[in-house]
Design an enzyme around this catalytic site. Structure first.
Site, PDB file in Angstrom:
ATOM      1  N   MET B   1      10.215   2.805   1.050  1.00  0.00           N
ATOM      2  CA  MET B   1       9.833   1.379   1.009  1.00  0.00           C
ATOM      3  C   MET B   1       9.018   1.107  -0.252  1.00  0.00           C
ATOM      4  O   MET B   1       8.191   1.896  -0.638  1.00  0.00           O
ATOM      5  CB  MET B   1       9.002   1.047   2.252  1.00  0.00           C
ATOM      6  CG  MET B   1       8.761  -0.423   2.409  1.00  0.00           C
ATOM      7  SD  MET B   1       8.381  -0.908   4.084  1.00  0.00           S
ATOM      8  CE  MET B   1       6.832  -0.106   4.374  1.00  0.00           C
ATOM      9  N   CYS B   2       9.279   0.009  -0.897  1.00  0.00           N
ATOM     10  CA  CYS B   2       8.503  -0.446  -2.047  1.00  0.00           C
ATOM     11  C   CYS B   2       8.463  -1.974  -1.976  1.00  0.00           C
ATOM     12  O   CYS B   2       9.196  -2.578  -1.202  1.00  0.00           O
ATOM     13  CB  CYS B   2       9.156  -0.050  -3.364  1.00  0.00           C
ATOM     14  SG  CYS B   2       9.127   1.723  -3.695  1.00  0.00           S
TER      15      CYS B   2
END
Lengths: 227, 296
Positions: B1-2
């Site tokens: 996740m970013c």
């Protein structure tokens, strides 16, 4: 009508307040202001309650809903009404991916578009989308009805079980084992009732029905070489 | 996740506020990526000059006397503006190659080069990274930012996004590429080398190489759909604007908003909550395998 302002009330307090109100069977009305795209707004309600969210929400809004009516006056992020048991969730705007995933009952009424994987693994929920839906919608859907007034993206109903899919517009492509099926009087009746409940301006005769060809239900020995 | 954010201004009046708006968006994306944060901002151009953004872990020692030393090495005309661990160097455009060779020989890290682009990125929470560089005070026409939750390579300054692999071009990415080693080797054969083990840098280098071969930004982004394997939502910045593309599976989130004043991109809607006029904006989710770009 009680108001919970999320610019001053933390999410957990908002959800606890709503969950307790739902449990008390009060059937009260709540308004949530300033959701500002927050995650997990109005989740886990287990009882009759009317909730209006004044704005857009993030991930997992209205998850695990039971008996409550939740209206979002905006758009919702991924996973809206995930695993809904009963009640009704209305989205005035668009819904992001996997709307209504694994839902077991109730009505998810999306006034705008829903993106990819809408109704993935649905297990009895009814979903009405007034706009379009994205790719891989109703993947492995088992039970319930998915009604789309607009168009459907690629691979609709891939590996479908017994859910019914009704699409008024075009279908970009059908997924494995999903086929068009004849519209019988009982389907017209189901669709008529769902369209009326969702306040949709469409006639059942304008839709096509898609369902499972049931070729993936059992292993076919003639296909052994394909594995 | 970013977390990814991007903002492209249509009205010059908002330019002084670009850094402020982007900083709020970046900080809102903290819980999608608390490891490192970075921003590429496209600001003022100086006639006939190029800007080089450099980084050092020992900026006090390395930036002291750099202006004179670099000026002597390349024949004058250099200004050095230190900004925490980074410094923005402005020098005549024809001296760019000599200057980069000098800076690399001194062990300084090149973050990016361009006539208008500056890149600031460091390890740490987005709010701390924004504060140390004074991102709020920066103006410009457009910018992109990233909050990283590391998967493919170490949590370091060089592993932080944005990645820049050509003048005024940069890329931020949410996802992970599975054919990056193969693509890295292919690019190396063409003489294009990456500086880190990171998958996104390969994506950036791929886009830069396509543009160098004559492709438009749109064609280069189109190429990522067939030539890069894996999950990606990409936002790429160029001198004139920014572009967006998602892989065909599109499981990495993306949302866009447009008003008469700006086009905004974010991983989640909540990054838009403070933007002016967002209530009346057109908000939509970019389609999978579809290229979007805005240029002035």
């Amino acid at each position: 009508m009680s108001t919970l302002d999320m610019s001053v009330t933390p999410l957990r307090e908002v959800n606890v307040t709503l969950q307790e109100a739902a449990k008390s069977q009060s059937n009260n009305a709540y308004e949530i202001t300033n959701p500002r795209g927050s995650h997990a707004v109005a989740v886990g309600l287990d009882g009759p309650l009317s909730v209006t969210v004044k704005g857009s929400t993030g991930y997992y809004c209205a998850g695990m809903n039971k008996l409550a009516t939740i209206r979002v006056e905006g758009s919702t992020g991924p996973g809206v009404a995930e695993n809904m048991m009963s009640g009704e969730v209305v989205i005035e705007g668009d819904a992001s991916q996997y709307a209504g995933a694994t839902g077991r009952g109730g009505l998810l009424n999306i006034k705008g578009n829903a993106s990819s994987r809408c109704g993935i693994s649905m297990k009895g929920i009814d979903i009405v989308v007034h706009g379009n839906i994205g790719h891989m919608s109703a993947f492995m859907a088992q039970k319930g009805n998915l009604v789309v007034l607009g168009d459907a993206g690629d691979a609709l109903g891939d590996s479908l079980y017994e859910a019914r899919l009704f699409v008024r517009g075009t279908v970009k492509s059908l997924g494995a084992d999903c086929i068009e099926k004849e519209m019988r009087p009982e389907h017209i009746e189901i669709l008529q009732e769902l369209l009326a409940r969702a306040g949709a301006d469409a006639k059942p005769e304008e839709f096509k029905r898609y369902g499972s060809a049931r070729r993936l239900y059992n292993f076919n020995i003639d296909h052994a070489d394909e594995y | 996740m970013c977390g990814i954010v991007g903002l492209f201004l249509k009205q010059d009046a908002l330019r002084p506020k670009l850094g402020d708006m982007l900083t709020d968006m970046l900080i809102t994306m903290t819980d999608r990526g608390p490891d490192s944060a970075g921003i590429a901002i496209y600001g003022e151009e100086a006639e006939g000059s190029v800007k080089i953004t450099i980084q050092s872990d020992t900026p006090d020692a390395d930036f002291d006397g750099l202006e004179a030393a670099l000026g002597a090495a390349i024949g004058g005309g250099v200004t050095v503006k230190p900004v925490n661990t980074h410094a923005v160097l402005v020098l005549p455009v024809e001296k760019e190659t000599d200057a980069i060779a000098f800076l690399e020989s001194k062990g300084l890290r090149i973050m990016g080069v361009g006539t208008s682009m500056e890149i600031y990125k460091e390890v740490g929470l987005p709010k701390d990274v924004a504060a140390r560089f004074g991102l709020r005070e920066m103006g410009g026409s457009h910018g992109i930012g990233h909050t990283r939750m590391a998967t493919e390579s170490a949590v370091t300054t060089m592993g932080a996004h944005p990645f820049s692999t050509a003048d005024d071009q940069c890329l931020v990415h949410n996802g992970s590429l599975s054919n990056h080693n193969q693509m890295r080797r292919k690019l190396a054969k063409k003489g294009i080398f990456t500086k880190s083990e990171n998958d996104t840098e390969v994506g950036a280098a791929y886009i830069s190489s396509r543009i160098a071969d004559g492709a438009t930004l749109g064609e280069a982004l189109e190429g990522t759909i067939s030539d890069l394997d894996g999950f990606f939502t990409f936002v790429t910045g160029t001198k004139n604007g920014f572009g967006v593309v998602r892989d065909p599976i599109a499981c990495k989130p993306a949302v866009m908003a447009e008003t008469d004043d700006y086009v905004a991109f974010a991983s989640e809607y909540r990054a838009f909550a403070d933007l002016p006029g967002i209530e009346a904006a057109r908000v939509w989710e970019p389609e999978p395998a579809t290229v979007y770009f805005w240029e002035r």
